[in-house]
Scaffold this active site. Structure first.
Site, mmCIF file in Angstrom:
data_model
loop_
_atom_site.group_PDB
_atom_site.id
_atom_site.type_symbol
_atom_site.label_atom_id
_atom_site.label_comp_id
_atom_site.label_asym_id
_atom_site.label_seq_id
_atom_site.Cartn_x
_atom_site.Cartn_y
_atom_site.Cartn_z
ATOM 1 N N PRO A 1 1.021 -1.381 0.225
ATOM 2 C CG PRO A 1 -0.779 -1.377 1.810
ATOM 3 C CD PRO A 1 0.375 -1.711 1.232
ATOM 4 C CG HIS A 2 1.595 2.483 -2.826
ATOM 5 N ND1 HIS A 2 1.738 1.775 -3.196
ATOM 6 C CD2 HIS A 2 1.462 3.549 -4.595
ATOM 7 C CE1 HIS A 2 1.376 1.411 -4.815
ATOM 8 N NE2 HIS A 2 1.687 2.577 -5.167
ATOM 9 C CB ALA A 3 -0.821 6.995 -0.241
#
Length: 157
Positions: A66-68
């Site tokens: 997960p990345h943002a």
């Protein structure tokens, strides 16, 4: 910038309760906002969920990344979680996820973002590393395994 620079031992979480993708991302969002007060847990969660809506970050073999981007994130940061039990993450191979490498980067850090994602993917692509992480007895062992894998990555580059 390399992963060992953005993944301190206090962001390695051992045997986290999962339940669901949403719960895992909520847990991480709350955890990171407690450690970095400039980050709001709701905003982090919203950004991670928005990214998941574009397509799952479950990359296969029980791994998700997960990345943002986050406007309140001053420099890239990473966290790692090993779950007690794997959760459905809509991964590309359909397998549940028990190893999560979470990445948050500043809004403008496009090249750094891509470079760090590539490093994470390469580290987590090694079957031996994944197995060692699953066999680890505590967060210290998880950290040692990750640092060794990252170190080996940097010697190949």
């Amino acid at each position: 910038m390399t992963l060992d620079q953005i993944l301190p031992s206090d962001r390695i979480l051992f045997d986290v309760e999962g339940g669901s993708k949403k719960r895992v991302l909520e847990f991480f969002s709350g955890f990171i906002s407690q450690n970095i007060p400039s980050l709001d847990s709701q905003e982090v969660f919203s950004r991670l969920i928005s990214r998941e809506r574009l397509g799952s970050t479950g990359v296969g073999n029980g791994v998700a990344i997960p990345h943002a981007r986050n406007s309140h994130c001053r420099q890239p940061l990473a966290g790692f979680m090993r779950l007690q039990q794997a959760v459905d993450f809509d991964a590309i191979d359909g397998e549940p996820v028990d190893l999560l490498f979470v990445l948050l980067v500043p809004e403008a850090a496009e090249d750094t973002h891509l470079s760090l994602l590539a490093q994470i993917a390469e580290v987590m692509n090694a079957a031996e590393t994944r197995q060692a992480l699953r066999n680890a007895q505590d967060e210290h062992e998880l950290h040692d395994i990750l640092m060794q894998a990252i170190s080996q990555l940097s010697t190949r580059v």
